[in-house]
Design an enzyme around this catalytic site. Structure first.
Site, mmCIF file in Angstrom:
data_model
loop_
_atom_site.group_PDB
_atom_site.id
_atom_site.type_symbol
_atom_site.label_atom_id
_atom_site.label_comp_id
_atom_site.label_asym_id
_atom_site.label_seq_id
_atom_site.Cartn_x
_atom_site.Cartn_y
_atom_site.Cartn_z
ATOM 1 N N GLY A 36 0.800 -1.221 0.000
ATOM 2 C CA GLY A 36 0.000 0.000 0.000
ATOM 3 C C GLY A 36 0.829 1.266 0.000
ATOM 4 O O GLY A 36 0.428 2.288 -0.561
ATOM 5 N N ARG A 68 -5.821 -0.968 -2.536
ATOM 6 C CA ARG A 68 -4.910 0.136 -2.207
ATOM 7 C C ARG A 68 -3.549 0.056 -2.892
ATOM 8 O O ARG A 68 -2.812 1.036 -2.910
ATOM 9 C CB ARG A 68 -4.707 0.207 -0.683
ATOM 10 C CG ARG A 68 -3.982 -1.018 -0.125
ATOM 11 C CD ARG A 68 -4.167 -1.167 1.370
ATOM 12 N NE ARG A 68 -3.481 -2.362 1.859
ATOM 13 C CZ ARG A 68 -3.896 -3.611 1.679
ATOM 14 N NH1 ARG A 68 -5.002 -3.843 1.009
ATOM 15 N NH2 ARG A 68 -3.214 -4.638 2.133
ATOM 16 N N LYS A 81 4.658 -10.018 -6.899
ATOM 17 C CA LYS A 81 4.528 -8.557 -6.854
ATOM 18 C C LYS A 81 5.678 -7.881 -7.573
ATOM 19 O O LYS A 81 5.486 -6.848 -8.231
ATOM 20 C CB LYS A 81 4.459 -8.078 -5.398
ATOM 21 C CG LYS A 81 3.126 -8.299 -4.748
ATOM 22 C CD LYS A 81 3.045 -7.560 -3.424
ATOM 23 C CE LYS A 81 1.644 -7.688 -2.850
ATOM 24 N NZ LYS A 81 1.546 -7.028 -1.522
ATOM 25 N N ASP A 125 5.696 -4.054 6.123
ATOM 26 C CA ASP A 125 4.482 -4.230 6.922
ATOM 27 C C ASP A 125 4.761 -4.942 8.233
ATOM 28 O O ASP A 125 3.854 -5.451 8.860
ATOM 29 C CB ASP A 125 3.436 -5.016 6.114
ATOM 30 C CG ASP A 125 3.946 -6.385 5.696
ATOM 31 O OD1 ASP A 125 5.110 -6.718 6.037
ATOM 32 O OD2 ASP A 125 3.194 -7.129 5.032
ATOM 33 N N CYS A 182 -2.749 -4.441 9.019
ATOM 34 C CA CYS A 182 -3.917 -3.915 8.311
ATOM 35 C C CYS A 182 -4.935 -5.015 8.037
ATOM 36 O O CYS A 182 -6.123 -4.747 7.896
ATOM 37 C CB CYS A 182 -3.495 -3.258 7.002
ATOM 38 S SG CYS A 182 -2.634 -1.707 7.260
#
Ligand SMILES: [Zn+2]
Length: 250
Positions: A36, A68, A81, A125, A182
């Site tokens: 994000g 996001r 990714k 994260d 999150c």
């Protein structure tokens, strides 16, 4: 420069100019985590004409990322990714060299990646990665732009220990607490996008020598639409930067 028109909106800024654009072209930024925060940061940095972006991430694109993580398309679900982000960034700006380092990187791998960059964005994260990255950046004297967002809160700071500012561990000593994620607590896409975009802004400003953002913590409250800024005092007993008097090590 091969494409003046592409960067004309920032070159026209007196504080950037042709020289600043060349500085960006000569710069490398390491982005740790292309989620994000890292997705908007990478897009803005590639758009700005950074010479080289080094990306590291360990994940594949999942459907829940698309809310996001704006560098990915629906058709990227299931892809690495790194592969998906590199393709999108190259499509945006073929002049920007994209290097990908499949994670998780160990300390040696992260150290080598940091030393190959002029500046580091912590878009990770998890707390262990943040702690490791901070220690490596302090040792390597590389500026570190840290960002985080959860629920309706975000935060942002430039740690620049080579210039005597506090480090991440001065602000957050390693107390062994586990951090919320999150996945559990939730976050709105634009809210995390604000922080990721501003990480790119702090990176560009630091590379161009504009302003003095180091050692300040910016706290974003998405419900009140407000920012608070606090000075981060350097902790003389910090286990990471405290034992290293400012000007030592070269
Ligand atoms: Zn410290």
């Amino acid at each position: 420069m091969s494409d003046f028109a592409r960067y004309s909106r920032q070159i026209v800024l007196r504080e950037v100019g042709v020289n600043g654009q060349q500085l960006l072209r000569d710069s490398s930024v390491l982005i740790v985590g292309v989620g994000g925060l890292g997705a908007p940061a990478a897009l803005y940095l590639a758009g700005a004409g950074l010479g080289r972006l080094i990306l590291t991430d360990r994940d594949r694109v999942e459907p829940s990322n698309l809310q996001r993580q704006i560098v990915y398309r629906g058709s990227d679900v299931g892809r690495s990714k790194l592969d998906a982000a590199a393709e999108a960034l190259r499509a945006l700006n073929a002049e920007c060299e994209i290097e990908t380092l499949p994670g998780p990187l160990d300390e040696a791998g992260m150290g080598a990646a940091v030393r190959n960059a002029d500046l580091v964005l912590d878009c990770s994260d998890n707390f262990p990665t943040r702690v490791m990255l901070n220690a490596i950046c302090v040792a390597a004297r590389k500026p570190l732009v840290s960002g985080a967002a959860i629920r309706f809160e975000g935060q942002l700071a430039l740690f620049d220990s080579a210039r005597g500012s506090a480090c991440y561990a001065c602000l957050y000593p390693d107390t062994g607490e586990t951090q919320e994620t999150c996945e559990e607590a939730g976050v709105l896409g634009p809210s995390v996008g604000v922080v990721g975009s501003l990480q790119a802004l702090l990176a560009i400003k630091r590379l161009l020598g504009l302003g003095d953002d180091a050692g300040r913590l910016h706290l974003w409250d998405a419900l009140r639409m407000s920012w608070r800024t606090l000075n981060i005092p350097r902790d003389p007993n910090c286990p990471v930067c405290g034992a290293r008097p400012g000007a030592a090590h070269g």
